[in-house]
Design an enzyme around this catalytic site. Structure first.
Site: not given
Ligand code: FAD
Ligand code: NAP
Length: 342
Positions: A167, A242, A337
């Site tokens: 991340r 998250s 995050e």
């Molecule tokens: P924004 O929220 O608009 O911006 C995020 C940051 O990046 C801000 O600081 C902004 O200034 C900057 N930024 C945006 N665009 C640019 C650009 N073009 N150049 C430079 N800076 C920029 N994330 C995960 O990693 N894994 C997941 O599984 C995941 N699941 C999600 C589930 C849900 C329901 C939600 C709501 C979010 C989830 N996220 C997840 C978080 C999010 O979707 C990601 O981080 C996504 O990449 C953000 O994109 P955005 O365009 O909405 O960014």
């Molecule tokens: P999950 O499957 O319930 O697992 C809980 C956490 O345990 C996850 O966050 C994941 O870490 C870790 N995990 C699970 N299985 C793993 C494995 N085999 N090896 C290493 N780490 C493991 O998680 P969930 O909430 O349903 O989300 C599923 C996936 O979507 C995850 O990868 C999660 O990161 C991603 N997600 C991200 C966001 C976001 O906003 N960043 C939101 C929703 C879902 P990691 O997070 O490091 O993968």
């Protein structure tokens, strides 16, 4: 003279998935590189806030200066024979991430299937090296292009340049507020796809769906189904996914914690141990809790939610309360995050 007339005192409620009603002093959406360069020059003396899909963002006050929405569109196969087994794809920063993933799958390409249904736009994906189900953006990332805010010059960044980590990328530290990502290039597989199904409940979901021939598209469908069951849809309830990163802790701390909490889930992360933050938050008693309109999701405690009219400050206060409780109980400091503005 500003040729792009900004929207003045423009509500950002529809532009952030938390649904927080803060106002941009000036709001402009740009659709091509020339517009972007011109606007950056015109507003060089103003504070700048860059906005993609607003899905990784918590606004805690109005945004002064310029809020710049990146609307650059376009996606193409740049090189169909990049290697024997790979194509090179280019996607502009304003493309919606999930629509882009579906487009790669429709073209029979592999690599992004585990990252299905992540909200937001392509341009923000490298910022935190988006990840899900054991796959990260960096696994298929080839390079990106970004415009320097100060000069308007576009430069390419290789995978090494980006310093991707869990991340994390250089755009969150050294290059924060210095560049706008304009396009991202991906190296995707044409055949011999490297499917990753060992993470979470993907295998169980595939079995339940009766899938016999695994392919990128079937993995994508499984991931979409799991996510829809577990994660709140921002169109229905405001959230930014998250809220905290999963903490990685030293083995010594882990040992003392497992002595006390033998049921604590964990994953090896190199020399360190990753603990799911959702478990820590649940143990601290917050899962499903609600404080006014700010709350913790009842199916996934790592997701903070806006039940309606929460202010960014309400969500922030709740997040700080959670951090304090988790620290008091486990000695683990949770790190947000989500990008908290300001
Ligand atoms: P924004 O929220 O608009 O911006 C995020 C940051 O990046 C801000 O600081 C902004 O200034 C900057 N930024 C945006 N665009 C640019 C650009 N073009 N150049 C430079 N800076 C920029 N994330 C995960 O990693 N894994 C997941 O599984 C995941 N699941 C999600 C589930 C849900 C329901 C939600 C709501 C979010 C989830 N996220 C997840 C978080 C999010 O979707 C990601 O981080 C996504 O990449 C953000 O994109 P955005 O365009 O909405 O960014
Ligand atoms: P999950 O499957 O319930 O697992 C809980 C956490 O345990 C996850 O966050 C994941 O870490 C870790 N995990 C699970 N299985 C793993 C494995 N085999 N090896 C290493 N780490 C493991 O998680 P969930 O909430 O349903 O989300 C599923 C996936 O979507 C995850 O990868 C999660 O990161 C991603 N997600 C991200 C966001 C976001 O906003 N960043 C939101 C929703 C879902 P990691 O997070 O490091 O993968």
């Amino acid at each position: 003279m500003n040729i792009f007339k900004p929207k003045k005192n423009f509500s950002l409620k529809a532009y952030n998935t938390f649904g927080i009603d803060q106002v941009a002093e000036n709001f402009i959406s740009v659709n091509n590189l020339d517009e972007l360069r011109k606007v950056l020059a015109d507003y060089a003396d103003e504070s700048l806030f860059v906005l993609g899909g607003g899905s990784n963002l918590l606004l805690t006050r109005d945004v002064p200066g310029l809020t710049l929405h990146i609307g650059l569109k376009g996606k193409e196969i740049v090189d169909a024979d990049y290697t024997k087994n790979h194509v090179l794809i280019k996607a502009m920063a304003g493309e919606v991430w999930h629509e882009f993933v579906l487009w790669t799958l429709e073209n029979g390409l592999g690599g992004l299937e585990n990252l299905s249904l992540i909200p937001g736009n392509v341009g923000a994906a490298p910022i935190q090296n988006i990840g899900a189900y054991g796959v990260e953006l960096k696994d298929t990332f080839e390079r990106c292009e970004a415009m320097e805010i100060k000069t308007g010059l576009v430069r390419a960044f290789s995978k090494t340049d980006c310093q991707f980590d869990y991340r994390h990328s250089i755009f969150k530290t050294k290059l924060k507020n210095k560049y706008i990502i304009t396009a991202v290039y991906f190296k995707l597989t044409k055949q011999n796809h490297q499917l990753k199904t060992e993470y979470g409940t993907i295998q169980a979901e595939l079995a339940q769906q009766g899938v016999k021939n695994q392919a990128p598209s079937t993995i994508s469908k499984a991931v979409i189904s799991i996510r829809q069951q577990k994660l709140p849809d921002p169109k229905i309830i405001g959230n930014s996914g998250s809220f905290f990163k999963n903490p990685v802790i030293e083995k010594a701390l882990f040992q003392s914690l497992t002595d006390k909490y033998p049921e604590m889930p964990f994953y090896e992360a190199g020399d360190l141990i990753k603990i799911p933050a959702a478990w820590l938050i649940e143990q601290a008693g917050y899962k499903g809790k609600r404080f006014g309109d700010a709350g913790v999701h009842d199916k996934q405690a790592l997701v903070l939610v806006n039940h309606g009219n929460a202010k960014g400050q309400d969500i922030l206060s709740l997040s700080e309360k959670i951090q304090q409780s988790v620290f008091e109980k486990f000695g683990i400091q949770l790190t947000p995050e989500v990008n908290i503005y300001p």
